[in-house]
Design a protein around this motif. Structure first.
Motif, PDB file in Angstrom:
ATOM      1  N   ILE A   1       0.779  -1.016  -0.131  1.00 38.10           N
ATOM      2  CA  ILE A   1      -0.001   0.044  -0.150  1.00 38.10           C
ATOM      3  C   ILE A   1       0.750   1.068  -0.136  1.00 38.10           C
ATOM      4  CG2 ILE A   1      -1.803   1.396   1.216  1.00 38.10           C
ATOM      5  CD1 ILE A   1      -2.301  -1.676   2.540  1.00 38.10           C
ATOM      6  N   ILE A   2       0.946   2.089  -0.931  1.00 41.84           N
ATOM      7  CA  ILE A   2       1.566   3.229  -1.139  1.00 41.84           C
ATOM      8  C   ILE A   2       0.939   4.130   0.093  1.00 41.84           C
ATOM      9  CG2 ILE A   2       2.334   5.064  -2.724  1.00 41.84           C
ATOM     10  CD1 ILE A   2       3.556   2.181  -3.628  1.00 41.84           C
ATOM     11  N   GLU A   3       1.675   4.853   0.687  1.00 40.88           N
ATOM     12  CA  GLU A   3       1.219   5.742   1.695  1.00 40.88           C
ATOM     13  C   GLU A   3       0.679   7.109   1.048  1.00 40.88           C
ATOM     14  OE1 GLU A   3       2.977   4.529   5.621  1.00 40.88           O
ATOM     15  OE2 GLU A   3       1.115   3.879   4.444  1.00 40.88           O
ATOM     16  N   GLU A   4      -0.332   7.642   1.813  1.00 38.77           N
ATOM     17  CA  GLU A   4      -1.084   8.666   1.171  1.00 38.77           C
ATOM     18  C   GLU A   4      -0.235   9.930   0.952  1.00 38.77           C
ATOM     19  OE1 GLU A   4      -4.413   9.420   0.401  1.00 38.77           O
ATOM     20  OE2 GLU A   4      -3.919   7.005   0.895  1.00 38.77           O
ATOM     21  N   GLU A   5       0.606  10.335   1.755  1.00 32.46           N
ATOM     22  CA  GLU A   5       1.537  11.545   1.156  1.00 32.46           C
ATOM     23  C   GLU A   5       2.133  11.642  -0.197  1.00 32.46           C
ATOM     24  OE1 GLU A   5       4.302   9.904   4.328  1.00 32.46           O
ATOM     25  OE2 GLU A   5       2.124  10.059   3.721  1.00 32.46           O
TER      26      GLU A   5
END
Length: 394
Positions: free
Chosen positions: A65-69
């Motif tokens: 999962i690629i982090e939000e920022e």
């Protein structure tokens, strides 16, 4: 010799995360995997590994999962798209096992070579959009780490189901398979069962191409365990990759190459024999025959594994007068064997011991060493053999 076989059943295609999920489901250690991935010092992602159900089948879902920022850059993530050198540096500077590094780089090279061909750029220049992305790096290294834990002797894959329909690439919408996938899968058997989705991704294609030594339907083996890696889609077939570990018996398929020769000096045979043996032949022998029109001739027979066929045939064509060879599959059964050193009054001699189903059966002293010892001590080879036999009896 029992061989540990890992078989990938790609009836719903293959992707990086499905591969890793299937290998974890087969028992690759999650903690060890996560520690290995941490050692890459890549940031901006987290990993979720969970048991999941698809169409009633339970398996493992591996998710990067690629982090939000980071995700609001994703529209123009060429800002941190990486080239092959960047990825090589990340992998080479990590403390990963050398065989893991080697396999990871081999897989990335496969993708970089495909991208460079499609975009007509050199491998150095090509930016790996789809694959420079963090999730691809993690998937590929994770697959290499898990394989290193499972350590199969042989990896076989089914033909790959590509799916159909269209897929969005960095440069627009393309029909399935995506250009990179099509390029990577040169020489690999593929098909489409008609499902309107991209089933085999470039990452999945590159992984399986680099690890599988053959593509065939289910091999003859004793199954010991089965794992399922979950895909992210809901399709009319379960979107899972099945990986099976089994044991293959020690009768192995080998290939016999033969040719009849009636017009060549006998001296050349003695030149070509060692050359064939040095280049992968398991056995070479020459049989006198009578050919058509009553011509005396020789059959040159060369036994080998399938990886050596081309090299050996090239030598036969280059070094002999023949215009053609024939070949056929043979089954070869080998006894399990071990080598031990035996101390005798003529020095140390290596002895091959053979076992059947784990039980000691017979032995054979290494001829070359016995002959050297006999010459050195001025005795007959027979005497050296007897000395070895006496020691083994003790």
């Amino acid at each position: 010799m029992k061989n540990k076989v890992l078989y990938f059943d790609c009836f719903a295609g293959i992707s990086g995360d499905m591969t890793v999920g299937a290998l974890i489901d087969l028992g690759a250690d999650e903690k060890e995997l996560l520690n290995s991935l941490d050692s890459l010092h890549l940031h901006g992602y987290r990993i979720e590994i969970k048991k999941a159900l698809k169409n009633g089948i339970s398996g493992t879902d591996f998710n990067v999962i690629i982090e939000e920022e980071h995700s609001h850059h994703s529209h123009h993530h060429h800002h941190h798209s990486r080239n092959f050198k960047d990825i090589s540096d990340i992998i080479n500077s990590s403390p990963l096992d050398s065989s893991v590094k080697e396999l990871s780089l081999k897989i990335f090279h496969e993708i970089a070579a495909a991208e460079s061909k499609i975009h007509a750029k050199s491998i150095e220049e090509v930016h790996l959009h789809e694959v420079g992305a963090i999730d691809s790096i993690v998937d590929i290294v994770a697959a290499a780490v898990c394989l290193n834990m499972i350590k199969p002797d042989i990896i076989i894959s089914s033909p790959l189901n590509l799916g159909e329909g269209t897929v969005e690439c960095a440069h627009g919408v393309f029909p399935v398979p995506a250009p990179a996938t099509a390029e990577i899968l040169k020489g690999v058997p593929v098909y489409s069962s008609g499902i309107k989705k991209e089933m085999t991704t470039p990452t999945g294609a590159a992984i399986i191409k680099c690890i599988a030594t053959e593509f065939s339907s289910f091999p003859a083996m004793k199954i010991s365990s089965t794992g399922y890696g979950m895909g992210k889609r809901n399709l009319e077939v379960p979107n899972v990759l099945r990986a099976v570990i089994g044991e293959m018996d020690h009768s192995e398929k080998k290939i016999m190459i033969e040719t009849n020769i009636d017009d060549m000096s006998g001296e050349i045979f003695s030149y070509i024999m060692p050359k064939l043996l040095d280049n992968g032949a398991l056995d070479v022998f020459i049989t006198p025959v009578i050919m058509k029109k009553g011509r005396p001739a020789h059959v040159l027979s060369v036994l080998c594994g399938k990886d050596h066929v081309n090299t050996l045939e090239d030598i036969i064509f280059t070094e002999t007068t023949t215009f053609g060879t024939r070949r056929y599959d043979v089954e070869r059964t080998e006894l399990e064997r071990s080598i031990t050193k035996v101390k005798t009054s003529y020095g140390e001699i290596s002895v091959k011991k053979a076992y059947l189903n784990g039980k000691y059966l017979k032995f054979s002293p290494e001829y070359d060493e016995c002959a050297d010892a006999a010459n050195k001590h001025g005795v007959s080879v027979r005497e050296v053999y007897n000395a070895v036999t006496a020691q083994i009896k003790e």
